[in-house]
Scaffold this active site. Structure first.
Site, PDB file in Angstrom:
ATOM      1  N   HIS A 333       0.862  -1.187   0.000  1.00 13.59           N
ATOM      2  CA  HIS A 333       0.000   0.000   0.000  1.00 13.59           C
ATOM      3  C   HIS A 333       0.894   1.232   0.000  1.00 13.59           C
ATOM      4  CE1 HIS A 333      -2.926   2.992   1.470  1.00 13.59           C
ATOM      5  NE2 HIS A 333      -3.824   2.208   0.908  1.00 13.59           N
ATOM      6  N   ASP A 392      -7.916  -4.533  -0.540  1.00 18.13           N
ATOM      7  CA  ASP A 392      -8.345  -5.135  -1.800  1.00 18.13           C
ATOM      8  C   ASP A 392      -8.051  -6.628  -1.848  1.00 18.13           C
ATOM      9  OD1 ASP A 392      -9.226  -2.701  -3.072  1.00 18.13           O
ATOM     10  OD2 ASP A 392      -7.124  -2.142  -3.208  1.00 18.13           O
TER      11      ASP A 392
END
Length: 467
Positions: A333, A392
């Site tokens: 991320h 996700d």
């Protein structure tokens, strides 16, 4: 005579594209020379400070002896730890998205009466979507992409609003609440129109029920029989809570601030944010995760073999598997390094849903990849700052277990994130900031102007030399 096709890329266009590429390329070294922070991030990956907000806070580092040290990720909505927020919903056995909307918009948690008033208002706004809008706008010329359908619907709602251009706080709040209420209908009805006209599936339109939560209404209007389990609705509600907001610096929320700062209307600002979220680098990441795992399940014979799974992950990084992009989707991320709190929260509920659906083996595969990927990325890429699963990684798996069509994965994200966008639009208006206009330095060389005749002669001479 051949009919004109909008998607035609003619020879002339291709030649112009070559010219466009030739004259638009900027030397990458110039970004370093002029200390340009590409993507508004410095060389260490830290975001350039462009604004202040009270709406949410992302914590990924702690200060130790004046140094920034990576820590377990934390996410706060209006100062409330999201983990505590979710635990409260679960312990008290209630749906939490509507309460999250209240918190983000108004800066404090509601009591029972305040929450009841908000849910009643959202239910009222859902019932006010005109039948003619569904028939004349959503059902006509359905797009292949549901995000475009959603954006078109939002822009068209401008025409139904007598106070569309009124940017007072009261009016913008009214518009935002209506959009929060309508996003599930616009998204699901848009998908059903597409599925009917392009795939030949039966068309059914269920009206929303005022007594149902946002998550329950999504499942109710999407499924032909309107049936769903409490666990299914609970986990979808949780996904909405975790996607509702993520700081002012993510691409779509920053878009909300940028466009709002120009003084434009709510429908234009939210449509712009939808355009940002549609991008595969932003809202479409969980689709990539699901497709990657589908490919993995085909290529890896023994899902319980760490050696086979590890080799597949290594092949991903070395551009030998799946889409040959060199990425393990769902890992890493831009902000979090040690952990993404949203993924940590979601994971436990994913396990429960996999058991209800009989997909324990698939869940075990996800868990193995989550464990092995950081080690393999560290070895193959020599990245040691910490790489962890992001939200996700599991959200796509959740949506697949809920039998949500892949076309709705990103709209589900939008159904949640409209809460955050609305809060940020209101914050931008209330604080009456300047129009957001960052600087760009021109590195173009100055050129002498030549007349059309001189340019034509120059081109003819060039053609003669080439001949």
């Amino acid at each position: 005579m051949k009919e004109f096709e909008y998607a035609d890329i003619t020879k002339e266009v291709k030649e112009l594209a070559i010219l466009c590429k030739k004259n638009s390329r900027i030397d990458p070294e110039l970004y370093g020379k002029y200390e340009v922070k590409r993507g508004l991030r410095d060389i260490s990956g830290k975001g350039v400070l462009t604004g202040l907000t009270e709406i949410s806070e992302i914590v990924s580092y702690s200060i130790v002896d004046s140094d920034l040290v990576p820590c377990e990720g934390k996410l706060y909505y209006q100062g409330v730890n999201v983990k505590d927020l979710v635990n409260g919903f679960i312990e008290e056995k209630r749906f939490g998205f509507e309460e999250t909307v209240y918190l983000l918009l108004f800066g404090e948690l509601p009591d029972k009466e305040q929450l009841s008033n908000l849910t009643g208002l959202l239910a009222k706004y859902r019932e006010e979507l005109p039948t003619s809008f569904v028939r004349d706008i959503i059902m006509k010329a359905p797009s292949r992409d549901m995000m475009n359908t959603l954006a078109r619907s939002v822009l068209t709602l401008y025409s139904y609003d007598e106070l569309a251009d009124d940017t007072s706080v009261e009016n913008v709040l009214r518009q935002c609440l209506q959009l929060i209420a309508l996003f599930p209908l616009l998204s699901v009805y848009g998908y059903q129109a597409f599925s009917h006209y392009h795939d030949g599936n039966s068309l059914f339109i269920h009206s929303p029920k005022p007594e149902l939560s946002t998550a329950e209404n999504i499942l109710h209007i999407l499924r032909p029989d309107s049936k769903f389990s409490h666990l299914e609705a609970t986990i979808l509600d949780l996904a909405l809570v975790l996607h509702a907001e993520h700081g002012g610096g993510n691409n779509s929320t920053f878009t909300t601030h940028v466009v709002t700062s120009s003084g434009t209307d709510t429908y234009s600002a939210i449509a712009a944010s939808l355009g940002s979220l549609k991008g595969p680098r932003h809202g479409g990441a969980n689709i990539k995760v699901v497709k990657m795992f589908e490919d993995m399940k085909e290529k890896v014979k023994d899902w319980e073999s760490e050696e086979e799974v590890g080799q597949y992950l290594s092949d991903l990084l070395n551009k030998k598997a799946f889409d040959h992009a060199g990425l393990i989707y769902g890992m890493g991320h831009a902000v979090y390094s040690i952990s993404d709190p949203r993924a940590d929260i979601l994971k436990g509920f994913v396990k429960n849903l996999s058991e209800e659906k009989g997909l324990q083996k698939e869940y075990a595969l996800y868990s193995m990849v989550e464990r092995l990927a950081p080690e393999i990325i560290a070895r193959e890429r020599r990245i040691y700052k910490g790489v962890s699963a992001n939200v996700d990684f599991y959200s796509g798996f959740v949506y697949r277990m809920l039998d949500l069509p892949m076309e709705l994965y990103t709209p589900i994200f939008a159904i949640a994130r409209i809460a955050g966008w609305s809060a940020h639009r209101l914050e931008e208006i209330i604080n009456d900031g300047k129009i957001i206009r960052p600087g760009y330095k021109s590195v173009a060389k100055h050129k002498e102007y030549k007349t059309m005749e001189e340019r034509t002669v120059q081109e003819e001479n060039a053609d003669i030399r080439l001949a």
